[in-house]
Design an enzyme around this catalytic site. Structure first.
Site, PDB file in Angstrom:
ATOM      1  N   GLY A 158     -46.692   7.553 -43.237  1.00 28.35           N
ATOM      2  CA  GLY A 158     -47.238   8.684 -42.482  1.00 28.35           C
ATOM      3  C   GLY A 158     -48.752   8.681 -42.509  1.00 28.35           C
ATOM      4  N   GLY A 214     -40.875   7.202 -42.927  1.00 27.38           N
ATOM      5  CA  GLY A 214     -39.479   6.875 -43.214  1.00 27.38           C
ATOM      6  C   GLY A 214     -38.926   7.489 -44.487  1.00 27.38           C
ATOM      7  N   HIS A 215     -39.772   7.530 -45.541  1.00 24.46           N
ATOM      8  CA  HIS A 215     -39.210   7.909 -46.844  1.00 24.46           C
ATOM      9  C   HIS A 215     -38.897   9.394 -46.978  1.00 24.46           C
ATOM     10  CE1 HIS A 215     -42.817   9.534 -49.152  1.00 24.46           C
ATOM     11  NE2 HIS A 215     -43.430   8.980 -48.126  1.00 24.46           N
ATOM     12  N   THR A 227     -47.527  -9.207 -39.528  1.00 21.11           N
ATOM     13  CA  THR A 227     -46.099  -9.496 -39.312  1.00 21.11           C
ATOM     14  C   THR A 227     -45.274  -8.252 -39.621  1.00 21.11           C
ATOM     15  OG1 THR A 227     -46.489 -11.794 -39.874  1.00 21.11           O
ATOM     16  CG2 THR A 227     -44.198 -11.029 -39.975  1.00 21.11           C
ATOM     17  N   CYS A 266     -48.592  14.935 -53.630  1.00 19.05           N
ATOM     18  CA  CYS A 266     -49.936  14.365 -53.688  1.00 19.05           C
ATOM     19  C   CYS A 266     -50.913  15.252 -54.443  1.00 19.05           C
ATOM     20  CB  CYS A 266     -50.473  14.131 -52.283  1.00 19.05           C
ATOM     21  SG  CYS A 266     -49.392  13.086 -51.343  1.00 19.05           S
TER      22      CYS A 266
HETATM   23  N1  PLP Z   1     -48.029  14.540 -43.816  1.00 21.23           N
HETATM   24  C1  PLP Z   1     -47.205  15.364 -44.471  1.00 21.23           C
HETATM   25  C2  PLP Z   1     -46.967  16.728 -43.917  1.00 21.23           C
HETATM   26  C3  PLP Z   1     -46.574  14.956 -45.643  1.00 21.23           C
HETATM   27  O1  PLP Z   1     -45.760  15.794 -46.281  1.00 21.23           O
HETATM   28  C4  PLP Z   1     -46.832  13.647 -46.127  1.00 21.23           C
HETATM   29  C5  PLP Z   1     -46.221  13.183 -47.397  1.00 21.23           C
HETATM   30  O2  PLP Z   1     -45.936  13.974 -48.276  1.00 21.23           O
HETATM   31  C6  PLP Z   1     -47.683  12.804 -45.403  1.00 21.23           C
HETATM   32  C7  PLP Z   1     -48.269  13.289 -44.255  1.00 21.23           C
HETATM   33  C8  PLP Z   1     -47.970  11.398 -45.847  1.00 21.23           C
HETATM   34  O3  PLP Z   1     -46.866  10.581 -45.609  1.00 21.23           O
HETATM   35  P1  PLP Z   1     -46.713   9.174 -46.410  1.00 21.23           P
HETATM   36  O4  PLP Z   1     -46.339   9.518 -47.798  1.00 21.23           O
HETATM   37  O5  PLP Z   1     -45.633   8.441 -45.697  1.00 21.23           O
HETATM   38  O6  PLP Z   1     -48.022   8.499 -46.309  1.00 21.23           O
END
Ligand code: PLP
Length: 377
Positions: A69, A200-201, A237, A323
Site C-alpha cells: 500500500g 494484499g496483506h 520483474t 505503524c
Molecule cells: N494505508 C492504510 C490506511 C493502512 O492501514 C496501511 C497499513 O496499515 C497502509 C496504508 C500501508 O499499507 P502497507 O502496509 O501495505 O504498506
C-alpha cells in the site's frame, strides 16, 4: 489463538498460500521470457490482473501491481504532484491519514508544496464543507483515505472528488483504500477517483504485494525505471507468486463480499453491544464506521497494559495502528478524544474468518484485565 488485529495484517487464506507455492514451483518462468515457461507465467499474470480488477470493479488495464500500500500511495502522490506542479502547489489531505501519506506529503512540503490538513470532528468524520472550503485556485491534488485504519470511519471520497473536479477540473484525486478494499464496493470510487491504493496483506494475501488503480486517461511519471514492466509504470520483474496469491484472495473476497459483510456486521454488533453492556467504563470511538473495525476505550485501563493481559489470554488486538508502535494515537487526538480515553483505547479489527468465540475470548480477557487493574487502584 484469537486474532482480532486484522487491520494490521491478516492470516493468509489457504487458497492464496497454495497459489503462491504453485507459482514458485510450477509456473516460475519470467513473464517477459518468450519460451513456454514465460508464456505460461504471462498468462497467469494476465488472469491475476483480471481478478484484482474485478474486485475493484474496473478493467485489467487500469491495475498496476506494486509491493505494498505504501508504494502505491507514494507512486500516486509523487507522480501526480510531479505532473501538475507547474499549475499550482496546493494539496488537500486530512490529519488522520496513514503515515505513508503523511510522510510523503511532509516531503513535498519540504519541496515548496503547501498542504491543508482537514481535521475530523469528535466522531471522526471529515466534513464535505470543510473539504470544499479548503479548495483554492492553485489546488492540484487531494489525497483522502476511504476508511480510517484506527477507528474505521468511512469518508465520502466520491463527493470530495466531485467537489474537487467541479472547481478545478485538472486537479487529481487519490484514495487510500487499504482498509476498505474487499469490504466496501469500489466501483463508484473507481468512477470518480484518479488513483486508488490497496494492499494484499489486509485481505488475506501475503505481505509484499499491493496495487494502484489509475483512471483511464490519467498519466503520471513512473516511480521505478528499468525493463518497462507494468506498462512502463513500475519496472522490475513481476512477483508472480505474490501477484497470483493476491488475485486468489481477491477472487475469494469478491465471491463472498455480501455474505462476509453481513457476517462481520453480526460479529461487530455482538462485540460492541457486549462490550458496552458489560463494562460501564467503555465507550465507542467514531461514527459511520465499517463493521471491520471497532475502536473502544476502557476508561481507566491503560491500553499497553491491557494488550499484555490480552496477549496472555491468547487474544491479539492493538492500541492503534501497527505503524504507530505504541505512540499516542494522532488519529484520536485529531478527533479531540480526551487523553484518558486515548490512553485506554483498543482497536479490535475483524475478518470473515473470525468467530463469536473470538469475541467471547476478547470480552473474557478484558474482564480479567478489568478486575486485575481496577482492584489494584
Ligand atoms: N494505508 C492504510 C490506511 C493502512 O492501514 C496501511 C497499513 O496499515 C497502509 C496504508 C500501508 O499499507 P502497507 O502496509 O501495505 O504498506
Amino acid at each position: 489463538m484469537h486474532y482480532l488485529d486484522n487491520s494490521a495484517t491478516t492470516k493468509v487464506l489457504e487458497n492464496s498460500a497454495k497459489k503462491a507455492y504453485e507459482m514458485m514451483t510450477c509456473h516460475f518462468g519470467n513473464p517477459s521470457s518468450v519460451h513456454k515457461l514465460g508464456i505460461s507465467a504471462l498468462s497467469e499474470l494476465k488472469s491475476a490482473r483480471i481478478s484484482v480488477a474485478d474486485l475493484f470493479g474496473t478493467s485489467a488495464d487500469r491495475i498496476f501491481f506494486t509491493s505494498c500500500g505504501t508504494e502505491s500511495i507514494n507512486t500516486a502522490i509523487f507522480g501526480a504532484t510531479n505532473k501538475l506542479h507547474k499549475r499550482g502547489k496546493h494539496i488537500i489531505s486530512t490529519k488522520v491519514e496513514h503515515s505513508a501519506t503523511l510522510k510523503a506529503l511532509e516531503k513535498l512540503e519540504g519541496n515548496g508544496f503547501e498542504v491543508t490538513y482537514l481535521t475530523p470532528n469528535r466522531q471522526g468524520i471529515i466534513s464535505l464543507d470543510d473539504f470544499k472550503n479548503a479548495l483554492r485556485e492553485d489546488t492540484i491534488f487531494a489525497s483522502v483515505m476511504h476508511v480510517n485504519n484506527e477507528v474505521g470511519t468511512k469518508f465520502d471520497v466520491v463527493a470530495m472528488s466531485k467537489a474537487l473536479k467541479a472547481k478545478i477540473p485538472h486537479a487529481l484525486f487519490h484514495v487510500d483504500a487499504v482498509q476498505s478494499f474487499a469490504k466496501v464496493p469500489m466501483s463508484e470510487v473507481c468512477s470518480h477517483a484518479d488513483f486508488i491504493s490497496v494492499s494484499g496483506h489486509k485481505i488475506g494475501a501475503p505481505k509484499g504485494i499491493g496495487a494502484l488503480y489509475i483512471k483511464k486517461g490519467v498519466s503520471i511519471t513512473p516511480y521505478l525505471y528499468g525493463g518497462g514492466q507494468e506498462n512502463g509504470m513500475r519496472s522490475g520483474t513481476e512477483s508472480l507468486p505474490l501477484i497470483c496469491a493476491f488475485a486468489e484472495a481477491c477472487k475469494e473476497r469478491k465471491n463472498n463480499l455480501d455474505k462476509n459483510n453481513k457476517y462481520v456486521e453480526g460479529l461487530y454488533d455482538y462485540l460492541v453491544n457486549t462490550a458496552l453492556e458489560t463494562f460501564e467504563n467503555s465507550s465507542l470511538n467514531g461514527e459511520n464506521t465499517i463493521p471491520y473495525i471497532a475502536n473502544i476505550s476502557f476508561n481507566g485501563l491503560k491500553s499497553e497494559v491491557m494488550l499484555r493481559i490480552l496477549q496472555d489470554c491468547d487474544v491479539y488486538v492493538s492500541a492503534g495502528s501497527a505503524c504507530s508502535k505504541g505512540k499516542k494515537s494522532y488519529v484520536l487526538s485529531a478527533m479531540n478524544v480526551p487523553h484518558n480515553l486515548i490512553d485506554s483505547a483498543l482497536r479490535i479489527s475483524l475478518c470473515p474468518e473470525n468467530t463469536k468465540e473470538d469475541i467471547d475470548a476478547f470480552i473474557n480477557a478484558v474482564k480479567i484485565g478489568h478486575d486485575r487493574l481496577l482492584t489494584l487502584k
